[in-house]
Design a protein around this motif. Structure first.
Motif, PDB file in Angstrom:
ATOM      1  N   LEU A   1       0.827  -1.206   0.000  1.00 42.67           N
ATOM      2  CA  LEU A   1       0.000   0.000   0.000  1.00 42.67           C
ATOM      3  C   LEU A   1       0.862   1.257   0.000  1.00 42.67           C
ATOM      4  CD1 LEU A   1      -2.855  -0.978   2.478  1.00 42.67           C
ATOM      5  CD2 LEU A   1      -2.959  -0.846  -0.015  1.00 42.67           C
ATOM      6  N   GLY A   2       1.991   1.208   0.662  1.00 41.08           N
ATOM      7  CA  GLY A   2       2.886   2.360   0.705  1.00 41.08           C
ATOM      8  C   GLY A   2       3.525   2.625  -0.652  1.00 41.08           C
ATOM      9  N   ARG A   3       3.808   1.613  -1.417  1.00 42.20           N
ATOM     10  CA  ARG A   3       4.422   1.790  -2.736  1.00 42.20           C
ATOM     11  C   ARG A   3       3.415   2.250  -3.778  1.00 42.20           C
ATOM     12  NH1 ARG A   3       8.429  -3.389  -3.088  1.00 42.20           N
ATOM     13  NH2 ARG A   3       9.848  -2.680  -1.474  1.00 42.20           N
ATOM     14  N   ARG A   4       2.161   1.953  -3.581  1.00 47.57           N
ATOM     15  CA  ARG A   4       1.143   2.361  -4.565  1.00 47.57           C
ATOM     16  C   ARG A   4       1.068   3.872  -4.692  1.00 47.57           C
ATOM     17  NH1 ARG A   4      -4.566  -0.043  -3.731  1.00 47.57           N
ATOM     18  NH2 ARG A   4      -4.954   0.923  -5.713  1.00 47.57           N
TER      19      ARG A   4
END
Length: 151
Positions: free
Chosen positions: A106-109
């Motif tokens: 979710l953080g990389r999205r």
């Protein structure tokens, strides 16, 4: 005359022996009284010491029982912790790893991809309380250059 001198010496000798015997009798009486007093005091002391030793033995028996109970509780706690670790440890690690993976995904999205470093001056640096500290690779490179070696 010789008989009188011998009689006087004999009287002095007997008097001297009588004084010595009287003093010896007094010393023996005092010693007998002292031994009797020590005996009278030693018997109760020995009885008290015997009672104290019995009491100490009773207390040691109680401490031994407590120590064996503590040992049993310790072994039970060890077995319980082993059971809990084997029962919940594996699944909890898997759940934590899954949660970490989801957070990373979710953080990389939402975050843009970092630009690759270009040139020498753009080496990775760490900022500590307002001070920039060069990365370990850059420090090694600077040391080599100071010694006259090339990259």
């Amino acid at each position: 005359m010789a008989g009188i001198i011998v009689a006087v010496f004999w009287a002095i000798l007997v008097s001297f022996l009588a004084v010595v015997l009287v003093r010896l009798a007094q010393t023996l009486r005092a010693t007998t009284k002292l031994v009797a007093d020590v005996t009278d005091q030693a018997v109760p002391l020995l009885a008290d010491a015997s009672a104290t030793v019995r009491s100490a033995q009773t207390q040691l028996d109680k401490v031994d029982a407590i120590a064996s109970d503590v040992q049993e509780v310790t072994s039970n706690a060890s077995a319980l912790s082993t059971t809990v670790a084997s029962t919940f440890g594996g699944p909890l690690v898997k759940v934590a790893a899954f949660g970490y993976g989801v957070r990373q995904a979710l953080g990389r999205r939402g975050a843009p991809e970092p630009e690759p470093a270009r040139g020498r001056g753009s080496a990775r640096r760490t900022v500590i309380v307002g001070r920039t500290v060069p990365s370990a690779r850059e420090r090694r490179r600077e040391r080599r250059n100071a010694r006259g070696q090339k990259d």
